[in-house]
Scaffold this motif. Structure first.
Motif, PDB file in Angstrom:
ATOM      1  N   SER A  36       0.856  -1.182   0.000  1.00 31.07           N
ATOM      2  CA  SER A  36       0.000   0.000   0.000  1.00 31.07           C
ATOM      3  C   SER A  36       0.892   1.233   0.000  1.00 31.07           C
ATOM      4  O   SER A  36       1.989   1.214   0.566  1.00 31.07           O
ATOM      5  CB  SER A  36      -0.893   0.003   1.241  1.00 31.07           C
ATOM      6  OG  SER A  36      -1.586   1.218   1.363  1.00 31.07           O
ATOM      7  N   ARG A  44       1.489  -1.955   5.175  1.00 31.91           N
ATOM      8  CA  ARG A  44       0.343  -2.768   4.756  1.00 31.91           C
ATOM      9  C   ARG A  44       0.616  -3.357   3.373  1.00 31.91           C
ATOM     10  O   ARG A  44       1.099  -2.664   2.486  1.00 31.91           O
ATOM     11  CB  ARG A  44      -0.931  -1.918   4.712  1.00 31.91           C
ATOM     12  CG  ARG A  44      -2.168  -2.707   4.313  1.00 31.91           C
ATOM     13  CD  ARG A  44      -3.424  -1.849   4.312  1.00 31.91           C
ATOM     14  NE  ARG A  44      -3.443  -0.919   3.205  1.00 31.91           N
ATOM     15  CZ  ARG A  44      -4.557  -0.316   2.761  1.00 31.91           C
ATOM     16  NH1 ARG A  44      -5.711  -0.533   3.358  1.00 31.91           N
ATOM     17  NH2 ARG A  44      -4.498   0.520   1.757  1.00 31.91           N
ATOM     18  N   ALA A  46      -0.931  -6.389   0.304  1.00 30.39           N
ATOM     19  CA  ALA A  46      -1.900  -7.372  -0.162  1.00 30.39           C
ATOM     20  C   ALA A  46      -1.122  -8.571  -0.695  1.00 30.39           C
ATOM     21  O   ALA A  46      -0.127  -8.401  -1.413  1.00 30.39           O
ATOM     22  CB  ALA A  46      -2.786  -6.794  -1.256  1.00 30.39           C
ATOM     23  N   ILE A  60      -5.164  -9.026   3.195  1.00 30.69           N
ATOM     24  CA  ILE A  60      -4.482  -7.758   3.459  1.00 30.69           C
ATOM     25  C   ILE A  60      -3.842  -7.885   4.834  1.00 30.69           C
ATOM     26  O   ILE A  60      -4.525  -8.151   5.834  1.00 30.69           O
ATOM     27  CB  ILE A  60      -5.455  -6.575   3.388  1.00 30.69           C
ATOM     28  CG1 ILE A  60      -5.965  -6.434   1.946  1.00 30.69           C
ATOM     29  CG2 ILE A  60      -4.767  -5.287   3.846  1.00 30.69           C
ATOM     30  CD1 ILE A  60      -6.974  -5.332   1.734  1.00 30.69           C
ATOM     31  N   SER A  72      -2.829 -10.795   9.578  1.00 36.75           N
ATOM     32  CA  SER A  72      -3.880 -10.730   8.570  1.00 36.75           C
ATOM     33  C   SER A  72      -5.190 -10.370   9.268  1.00 36.75           C
ATOM     34  O   SER A  72      -5.510 -10.934  10.311  1.00 36.75           O
ATOM     35  CB  SER A  72      -4.010 -12.084   7.868  1.00 36.75           C
ATOM     36  OG  SER A  72      -5.156 -12.106   7.046  1.00 36.75           O
ATOM     37  N   PHE A  89      -2.444  -1.700  -5.017  1.00 33.27           N
ATOM     38  CA  PHE A  89      -3.244  -0.680  -4.357  1.00 33.27           C
ATOM     39  C   PHE A  89      -3.237   0.602  -5.201  1.00 33.27           C
ATOM     40  O   PHE A  89      -2.266   0.898  -5.893  1.00 33.27           O
ATOM     41  CB  PHE A  89      -2.657  -0.344  -2.978  1.00 33.27           C
ATOM     42  CG  PHE A  89      -2.895  -1.395  -1.928  1.00 33.27           C
ATOM     43  CD1 PHE A  89      -4.078  -1.431  -1.213  1.00 33.27           C
ATOM     44  CD2 PHE A  89      -1.914  -2.342  -1.645  1.00 33.27           C
ATOM     45  CE1 PHE A  89      -4.288  -2.385  -0.224  1.00 33.27           C
ATOM     46  CE2 PHE A  89      -2.112  -3.295  -0.665  1.00 33.27           C
ATOM     47  CZ  PHE A  89      -3.309  -3.328   0.050  1.00 33.27           C
ATOM     48  N   LEU A 101      -8.158  -1.494  -4.234  1.00 31.47           N
ATOM     49  CA  LEU A 101      -7.198  -2.533  -4.585  1.00 31.47           C
ATOM     50  C   LEU A 101      -7.654  -3.150  -5.907  1.00 31.47           C
ATOM     51  O   LEU A 101      -8.834  -3.464  -6.063  1.00 31.47           O
ATOM     52  CB  LEU A 101      -7.151  -3.612  -3.503  1.00 31.47           C
ATOM     53  CG  LEU A 101      -6.240  -4.819  -3.753  1.00 31.47           C
ATOM     54  CD1 LEU A 101      -4.777  -4.425  -3.625  1.00 31.47           C
ATOM     55  CD2 LEU A 101      -6.577  -5.956  -2.773  1.00 31.47           C
TER      56      LEU A 101
END
Length: 370
Positions: A36, A44, A46, A60, A72, A89, A101
């Motif tokens: 992110s 952060r 994904a 995420i 998570s 992101f 996202l």
């Protein structure tokens, strides 16, 4: 009086350094991964599964820097059709836009993230003649104009989406064979690589033409990944399928690489330009190595070829690599079921090539500069 060293302090410092490498183990093999960029969501990422079945998963995760755990959030874990080939992101550092996202697989999907859920916002199919879409191999989100996303497909096309209108802006037959990757170089300029072995650059102001920047030395040897240097868009890097070599190109001088990086011992899978330096790049591959290179001397011949300045050895083949643009001293790698995030400087804790040991020490400081 000379300073004395405290062994206990040294041990504490060493422990702190080690704690700057954090590991998260997923319940499945990780492939797609992305940081992110929002300033209010530090650490952060994904991550997405690579499962040979229709249902796959996206999680995420976030590092809690108070205790060093990557967690998570079950509320932000969701099912995804097929394994995502990429996830990104929205490039919105200042948090001016909704928290989004995007993922690619059979379609381009855009997801809206809230505090306690993830909901599908857009399901985008670039095939005008069918409800089915040619599988998407990759995509890139335009940082200069975040309403635009470009996708690449096995059907030889690249599609530019206006995600605000949820409509195709432009669709081009980009190559003679499958297109494997796409990267933006500015507001209206993008490049792509293909199974036809070429790197092509497109300008949306002249959609009828493209410029071939590079072609594989052996005909029809696929190029599978492309990275465009955001700090200096004269340079890009590409990966040849099943090759341990990374080719760095100067778009002002097409056809001939400006340098070839040849210190990996197995196929290279991922490349990431430094977000804060125009002359550093990280590469990773099946030899379990993540290597950082200083390319500031790449225009000058180096006897025996260029060596990396730092190296890190992972526990298995590294399939994914991302350099954080909002936290530029952090790199993330994915191998097998593990995600690791680590400080760029601390890559030195791994293997450092013996051939550069005598001059590598001065580089072991936070933040590289050219």
């Amino acid at each position: 009086m000379g300073a004395s060293s405290d062994p206990n302090q040294e041990g504490s410092d060493e422990q702190q350094k080690r704690s700057e490498i954090y590991t998260y183990e997923a319940p499945w093999h990780i492939y797609a991964m992305n940081w992110s960029v929002r300033r209010d969501k530090k650490y952060r990422l994904a991550i997405a599964s690579l499962l040979e079945q229709y249902p796959n998963r996206v999680e995420i995760v976030q590092l809690d820097d108070s205790n060093g755990e990557i967690r998570s959030d079950p509320n932000l874990s969701f099912e995804h059709p097929y394994p995502p080939t990429k996830t990104i992101f929205i490039p919105d550092k200042e948090c001016q836009k909704p928290d989004l996202l995007a993922t690619s697989s059979d379609y381009l999907r855009v997801w809206r993230i809230s505090d306690d859920s993830v909901e599908i916002k857009s399901l985008l199919n670039g095939n005008k003649n069918s409800e089915f879409c040619g599988p998407l191999t990759s995509f890139d989100w335009n940082e200069a104009e975040p309403k635009r996303i470009g996708t690449s497909s096995i059907d030889t096309t690249c599609t530019i989406w206006d995600i605000e209108r949820e409509a195709v802006d432009t669709q081009l037959i980009a190559h003679d064979k499958e297109v494997y990757d796409i990267a933006w170089g500015g507001v209206g300029v993008f490049a792509s690589v293909s199974a036809d072995g070429s790197v092509r650059v497109f300008d949306l102001r002249d959609k009828e033409h493209s410029t071939i920047i590079y072609e594989s030395s052996e005909p029809d040897t696929p190029l599978v990944r492309l990275g465009w240097n955001k700090q200096d868009p004269r340079y890009m890097a590409t990966i040849i399928m099943d090759s341990a070599k990374v080719v760095v190109l100067d778009i002002r001088f097409p056809t001939l690489p400006v340098v070839e990086l040849q210190r990996h011992q197995a196929s290279v899978n991922a490349i990431a330009w430094a977000p804060h330096s125009s002359c550093h790049i990280c590469t990773a591959g099946d030899d379990s190595q993540a290597l950082i290179w200083d390319l500031s001397s790449m225009g000058q011949p180096v006897e025996g070829g260029l060596d990396p300045i730092l190296a890190y050895t992972a526990g298995a083949e590294i399939e994914q690599l991302q350099w954080s643009s909002s936290q530029p001293d952090w790199v993330a790698i994915a191998f097998s079921t593990k995600l690791q995030i680590l400080r760029e400087i601390l890559l030195a804790i791994g293997t450092i090539y013996h051939s550069i040991m005598h001059f590598v020490i001065p580089f072991l400081m936070p933040g590289f500069a050219c």
